[in-house]
Design an enzyme around this catalytic site. Structure first.
Site, PDB file in Angstrom:
ATOM      1  N   LYS A 226       9.645 -66.773  61.753  1.00 33.73           N
ATOM      2  CA  LYS A 226       8.759 -66.523  60.605  1.00 33.73           C
ATOM      3  C   LYS A 226       8.163 -67.799  60.003  1.00 33.73           C
ATOM      4  CE  LYS A 226      10.886 -62.202  59.088  1.00 33.73           C
ATOM      5  NZ  LYS A 226      11.366 -61.416  57.946  1.00 33.73           N
TER       6      LYS A 226
ATOM      7  N   GLY B  60      18.235 -68.108  50.415  1.00 32.04           N
ATOM      8  CA  GLY B  60      17.728 -68.201  51.783  1.00 32.04           C
ATOM      9  C   GLY B  60      16.281 -67.714  51.800  1.00 32.04           C
TER      10      GLY B  60
ATOM     11  N   ALA C  45      14.958 -64.721  52.282  1.00 34.52           N
ATOM     12  CA  ALA C  45      14.666 -63.479  51.561  1.00 34.52           C
ATOM     13  C   ALA C  45      14.628 -63.726  50.049  1.00 34.52           C
ATOM     14  CB  ALA C  45      15.730 -62.428  51.899  1.00 34.52           C
TER      15      ALA C  45
ATOM     16  N   THR D 273      25.369 -72.516  47.429  1.00 36.58           N
ATOM     17  CA  THR D 273      24.939 -73.914  47.562  1.00 36.58           C
ATOM     18  C   THR D 273      23.843 -74.149  46.523  1.00 36.58           C
ATOM     19  OG1 THR D 273      25.277 -73.544  49.928  1.00 36.58           O
ATOM     20  CG2 THR D 273      24.209 -75.616  49.284  1.00 36.58           C
TER      21      THR D 273
ATOM     22  N   LEU E  87      18.720 -56.032  49.329  1.00 36.22           N
ATOM     23  CA  LEU E  87      17.735 -56.115  50.419  1.00 36.22           C
ATOM     24  C   LEU E  87      18.335 -55.654  51.743  1.00 36.22           C
ATOM     25  CD1 LEU E  87      15.793 -59.417  49.597  1.00 36.22           C
ATOM     26  CD2 LEU E  87      15.578 -57.138  48.614  1.00 36.22           C
TER      27      LEU E  87
ATOM     28  N   TYR F 138      19.917 -53.020  54.315  1.00 34.69           N
ATOM     29  CA  TYR F 138      19.840 -51.561  54.473  1.00 34.69           C
ATOM     30  C   TYR F 138      20.867 -51.044  55.480  1.00 34.69           C
ATOM     31  CZ  TYR F 138      16.954 -52.849  58.471  1.00 34.69           C
ATOM     32  OH  TYR F 138      16.489 -53.412  59.637  1.00 34.69           O
TER      33      TYR F 138
HETATM   34  P1  ATR Z   1      17.836 -64.735  54.949  1.00 36.32           P
HETATM   35  O1  ATR Z   1      16.685 -65.265  55.740  1.00 36.32           O
HETATM   36  O2  ATR Z   1      18.253 -63.343  55.300  1.00 36.32           O
HETATM   37  O3  ATR Z   1      17.657 -64.925  53.495  1.00 36.32           O
HETATM   38  P2  ATR Z   1      19.460 -67.111  55.171  1.00 36.32           P
HETATM   39  O4  ATR Z   1      18.242 -67.915  54.956  1.00 36.32           O
HETATM   40  O5  ATR Z   1      20.410 -67.493  56.245  1.00 36.32           O
HETATM   41  O6  ATR Z   1      19.113 -65.592  55.424  1.00 36.32           O
HETATM   42  O7  ATR Z   1      20.256 -67.076  53.755  1.00 36.32           O
HETATM   43  C1  ATR Z   1      21.487 -66.461  53.618  1.00 36.32           C
HETATM   44  C2  ATR Z   1      21.889 -66.453  52.135  1.00 36.32           C
HETATM   45  O8  ATR Z   1      23.171 -65.810  52.011  1.00 36.32           O
HETATM   46  C3  ATR Z   1      22.057 -67.831  51.508  1.00 36.32           C
HETATM   47  O9  ATR Z   1      21.736 -67.754  50.145  1.00 36.32           O
HETATM   48  C4  ATR Z   1      23.566 -68.098  51.701  1.00 36.32           C
HETATM   49  O10 ATR Z   1      24.148 -69.007  50.785  1.00 36.32           O
HETATM   50  P3  ATR Z   1      24.188 -70.586  51.112  1.00 36.32           P
HETATM   51  O11 ATR Z   1      22.785 -71.089  50.872  1.00 36.32           O
HETATM   52  O12 ATR Z   1      25.174 -71.148  50.156  1.00 36.32           O
HETATM   53  O13 ATR Z   1      24.619 -70.711  52.550  1.00 36.32           O
HETATM   54  C5  ATR Z   1      24.099 -66.717  51.422  1.00 36.32           C
HETATM   55  N1  ATR Z   1      25.437 -66.544  52.010  1.00 36.32           N
HETATM   56  C6  ATR Z   1      25.748 -66.303  53.300  1.00 36.32           C
HETATM   57  N2  ATR Z   1      27.075 -66.185  53.465  1.00 36.32           N
HETATM   58  C7  ATR Z   1      27.640 -66.383  52.231  1.00 36.32           C
HETATM   59  C8  ATR Z   1      28.963 -66.357  51.719  1.00 36.32           C
HETATM   60  N3  ATR Z   1      30.018 -66.112  52.519  1.00 36.32           N
HETATM   61  N4  ATR Z   1      29.151 -66.577  50.399  1.00 36.32           N
HETATM   62  C9  ATR Z   1      28.111 -66.809  49.576  1.00 36.32           C
HETATM   63  N5  ATR Z   1      26.819 -66.816  49.991  1.00 36.32           N
HETATM   64  C10 ATR Z   1      26.579 -66.606  51.297  1.00 36.32           C
END
Ligand code: ATR
Length: 297
Positions: free
Chosen positions: A72, A134, A136, A158, A234, A236
């Site tokens: 994307k 992230g 989304a 983060t 978000l 589903y």
């Molecule tokens: P997408 O494109 O679906 O948004 P992504 O860019 O990989 O996917 O983002 C994933 C999101 O889920 C991020 O906000 C991530 O937090 P970090 O930025 O701290 O990594 C969050 N996320 C994923 N696993 C997590 C977990 N176990 N605890 C808290 N946040 C999590």
């Protein structure tokens, strides 16, 4: 589907993987309903092949493409033009054929907005919590700012990623609507600092709780959920996430992301075919998607 003949137009999805996609159900059902001679198929594109895939599709007179993970962002470099909002978000999921190349749009964001409108959720003047930072969450934050939300608390594990998005959205929104910054970044574990004298719309934009980890939620503290009047996940798959269950336990309304998926597809279809889909047809497609998922809610 109409009989495939010499006039059939082709649309499709490029990504890796694409094998579990629901998009063919959306587009082929819409084409059937409209009596349009168009078919939609998935294309599995290997790493390193994106530019040739887009160029090849254009040469083959492909009418439009959807783009999914992991392309994307990268696809923007393969386009003739990018819609302003999609450019700001830095993600394109829909390519529309124009003279000399494709133009990129982000119908994920438009789809989220239409899905929320369909559920009677408004953004203008609202105070909103977004969980995640992230791709989304980024699109959701730009959407909230562009629809003039009063305030957005952007929470992420983060914190640096939340700060980065807040800065970009505030900069972009500040130009369009000068005033105080709308997006306030926070660490996920600082949610207690969000004032509890009112209730919020919460958009769950992390990947936590996604199938098969259906028992997980990014926040499990009931104090947080007491502040939420509406929760929009978000995700589903599953159709009831732990996040949604916790919102409901505290008396809020909760929605999953399948309607967002529906309307990102409907919006892409409308752009490709320069048409407007009637709500009853969109809902008929939604019925098919639920059938496909084996859910009735
Ligand atoms: P997408 O494109 O679906 O948004 P992504 O860019 O990989 O996917 O983002 C994933 C999101 O889920 C991020 O906000 C991530 O937090 P970090 O930025 O701290 O990594 C969050 N996320 C994923 N696993 C997590 C977990 N176990 N605890 C808290 N946040 C999590």
């Amino acid at each position: 589907m109409e009989r495939i003949d010499g006039h059939t137009r082709l649309c499709g999805l490029i990504g890796n993987p694409v094998e579990h996609t629901m998009s063919p159900v959306i587009h082929n059902t819409l084409a059937e309903k409209e009596g349009r001679n168009m078919v939609y198929v998935p294309f599995h594109v290997e790493q390193g092949q994106l530019a040739s895939a887009v160029e090849g599709a254009y040469a083959l007179n492909v009418l439009g493409l959807n783009v999914t993970v992991p392309y994307k962002g990268e696809v923007i470099g393969c386009l003739k033009e990018t819609d302003a909002m999609a450019g700001q978000i830095g993600a394109v999921n829909t390519l529309v054929r124009t003279k000399g190349g494709y133009k990129g749009y982000n119908t994920d964001m438009m789809g989220l907005y239409r899905a929320m409108c369909a559920e009677g959720i408004s953004l203008e003047g609202e105070e909103i919590i977004i969980l995640g930072a992230g791709g989304a969450a980024r699109a959701a934050a730009f959407l909230c700012a562009s629809k003039k939300a009063a305030k957005v608390y952007l929470l992420n594990r983060t914190s640096g990623k939340a700060e980065q998005i807040a800065e970009e959205v505030n900069r972009a929104a500040g130009k369009a609507y000068p005033g105080k910054p709308c997006v306030c970044p926070m660490r996920m574990d600082e949610h207690g600092k969000i004032p509890s004298d009112r209730k919020y719309l919460a958009i769950q934009a992390t990947s936590v709780g996604l199938y098969p980890n259906v028992e997980d939620a990014v926040l499990t503290d009931s104090d947080f959920y007491r502040k939420i009047h509406t929760g929009f996940d978000l995700i589903y798959r599953p159709s009831q996430t732990r996040f949604m269950a916790m919102v409901r336990e505290q008396g809020g309304r909760a929605f999953h992301g399948l309607k967002m998926l529906l309307y990102q597809g409907v919006t892409a279809y409308e752009l490709w075919n320069d048409t407007k889909i009637e709500e009853k047809d969109a809902l008929a497609v939604y019925g098919k998607m639920k059938e496909e998922m084996g859910i009735d809610e």
